[in-house]
Design a protein around this motif. Structure first.
Motif, PDB file in Angstrom:
ATOM      1  N   GLU A 227     -10.086  31.237  -7.937  1.00  0.00           N
ATOM      2  CA  GLU A 227      -8.927  31.518  -7.078  1.00  0.00           C
ATOM      3  C   GLU A 227      -8.671  30.301  -6.204  1.00  0.00           C
ATOM      4  O   GLU A 227      -9.585  29.691  -5.668  1.00  0.00           O
ATOM      5  N   VAL A 240      -5.809  30.754 -10.779  1.00  0.00           N
ATOM      6  CA  VAL A 240      -5.224  31.848  -9.999  1.00  0.00           C
ATOM      7  C   VAL A 240      -4.705  31.287  -8.687  1.00  0.00           C
ATOM      8  O   VAL A 240      -5.395  30.520  -8.007  1.00  0.00           O
ATOM      9  N   TYR A 272      -0.059  32.829 -12.679  1.00  0.00           N
ATOM     10  CA  TYR A 272      -1.169  33.753 -12.438  1.00  0.00           C
ATOM     11  C   TYR A 272      -1.273  34.016 -10.943  1.00  0.00           C
ATOM     12  O   TYR A 272      -2.176  33.543 -10.253  1.00  0.00           O
ATOM     13  N   CYS A 274      -1.319  36.012  -7.298  1.00  0.00           N
ATOM     14  CA  CYS A 274      -1.895  37.134  -6.562  1.00  0.00           C
ATOM     15  C   CYS A 274      -1.253  37.178  -5.186  1.00  0.00           C
ATOM     16  O   CYS A 274      -1.273  36.169  -4.466  1.00  0.00           O
TER      17      CYS A 274
END
Length: 356
Positions: A227, A240, A272, A274
Motif C-alpha cells: 500500500e 495499491v 488499484y 483504496c
C-alpha cells in the motif's frame, strides 16, 4: 511533460475514454499484473486509528478476534506505525510484541493476511543510523552532509532510494520479516516529495523531489501485498494507492471527497484505488470532534463499492448495535461482490482502464 519540461499535447481521440486509452498505452502501459487478490475481495483492517502509536501483540489479536465476533469477514490486517524499534530498525519491539511469530500464526489461522507499516526514514540516534551512515546509502544535503528531515514523527535521516544498495538493504530488512515471522506484505508510507530538496546530493545526480518519491515507490514493486499514499510516474503498476487522509466530516475533505478523488486517481493511471480509512484517517478528527455514527456508516457504504475498503476505528467500539449492523452489512456486501471487483482489476491490468 517530458524531462525537459516540454508540454506534450494532442487531440482527436473523440472521448475522454479514447484520450485516456491513448495516453495510457503511450506513456504508462499497464504491467498486466495486480496486487494481492485479498485486497479486492475482502475488507481491510488498519489498526492506526484504534491503536495509534501504541500497538501491542495483545491489542492486535483482540482487534482481529473482534472483527470475527461481530460478523465481519477476515481480510488483510495492517499493523501500523510503532510496531518496531527506532525508525529504520525494522524489528518487532520486544516489549510490545514478545512473540511476533506466534501472533502472525494466530492471525493466519483466523483467516487474515498481515501487513506491517514501514517508511524510508532512519532515527539519527540509533545503532542502525551509525551503521548506515558509513555505507553511503543515506541521502546527503547540498553541503554533502547526511540530510536530516522534519516529518510528522520528528527528525530523521532518509534512505537514498536512487542508490541500488539502499534498495537492496531495504529489501533485505523486509524479506527477513517475511522469512522469520511470516509477514505477508507492507504498507510503505511517507516518501512524499516534500521531504526531499531539489539540491540534495543523491546517487543519481539531480534527482527531483518527485524522482525520490518515485524511487521509494519502486521499492514496493517486489511485494504484491502493498500500500502507498504518495507516488509518481508509476501509473499502470501493481501498487495499491490509498487516498490521502480524509477528515471525519461530510463536506470539505471528508466523505464528499472520496468519489471525486477516487475518479481522479483512476484517470491518473492508478486503478488499484483504496478510499481512506472508514470514517476518516486523519486521527486528530477522532480526538477533537464528536463522532457521527451515520457519517461512519455512509463512509462504509461508499467504500464498499470501491475497488477496496478499509476499516480502522473499530465500529463495534464507537457506535451502537444498529449502526454497527449497517457497517457489517457494507463489509459483507464488499466481500459478496469481491469476485466481480477482482475480475475488473484483472481486466484493468490488461487494458489500463480505471476500475472505478
Amino acid at each position: 511533460m517530458s524531462g525537459a519540461g516540454e508540454l506534450i499535447s494532442g487531440e482527436g481521440h473523440e472521448t475522454l475514454r479514447g484520450a485516456y486509452s491513448y495516453v495510457s498505452r503511450t506513456f504508462f502501459p499497464s504491467s498486466s499484473s495486480i496486487p494481492e487478490e485479498l485486497l479486492f475481495t475482502a475488507p481491510q483492517y488498519n489498526l492506526w486509528i484504534e491503536l495509534l502509536y501504541e500497538p501491542t501483540q495483545e491489542k492486535v489479536l483482540q482487534y482481529a478476534k473482534d472483527v470475527l465476533a461481530n460478523g465481519m469477514p477476515p481480510g488483510v490486517i495492517m499493523i501500523d506505525d510503532n510496531w518496531h524499534e527506532p525508525y529504520g530498525t525494522w524489528k518487532f519491539h520486544s516489549g510490545r510484541f514478545p512473540e511476533p511469530k506466534r501472533m502472525v500464526q494466530e492471525l493466519h489461522a483466523m483467516g487474515f493476511k498481515v501487513m506491517l507499516w514501514v517508511c524510508p526514514f532512519v532515527t539519527p540516534d540509533s545503532l542502525t543510523y551509525r551503521q548506515l551512515d558509513q555505507t553511503g546509502i543515506l541521502l546527503k544535503d547540498r553541503d554533502g552532509k547526511t540530510a536530516i528531515r522534519k516529518w510528522w514523527n520528528g527528525y530523521s535521516a532518509v534512505l537514498d532510494c536512487t542508490n541500488p544498495l539502499a534498495v537492496q538493504w531495504m529489501h533485505e530488512q523486509l524479506d527477513a520479516l517475511q522469512k522469520e515471522y511470516g509477514i505477508d506484505g507492507f504498507k510503505l508510507d511517507t516518501g512524499d516529495s516534500e521531504f526531499y530538496e531539489s539540491d540534495d546530493l543523491s546517487y543519481i545526480p539531480a534527482t527531483t523531489r518527485n524522482g525520490h518519491c518515485e524511487a521509494w515507490a519502486k521499492v514496493g514493486l517486489k511485494y504484491p501485498l502493498n500500500e502507498y499514499r504518495a507516488c509518481w510516474k508509476l501509473a499502470g503498476q501493481p501498487l495499491v494507492q490509498r487516498l490521502k487522509d480524509k477528515n471525519h466530516e461530510w463536506e470539505g475533505n471528508g466523505l464528499d471527497a472520496l468519489i471525486p478523488d477516487g475518479l481522479a486517481q483512476g484517470l491518473l493511471g492508478y486503478a488499484y484505488s483504496c478510499p481512506d480509512m472508514i470514517g476518516g484517517g486523519e486521527y486528530m478528527s477522532f480526538t477533537s470532534v464528536q463522532l457521527d455514527s451515520e457519517l461512519v456508516v455512509r463512509y462504509a457504504q461508499c467504500s464498499a463499492l470501491f475497488p477496496m475498503m478499509q476499516f480502522s476505528a473499530a465500529p463495534w467500539r464507537i457506535m451502537n448495535n444498529e449502526h454497527l449492523g449497517y457497517c457489517v452489512d457494507a463489509a459483507r456486501l464488499h466481500a459478496q461482490i469481491g469476485p466481480e471487483i477482482l475480475e475488473l482489476a484483472m481486466q484493468s491490468s490488461k487494458t489500463g482502464e480505471p476500475i472505478l
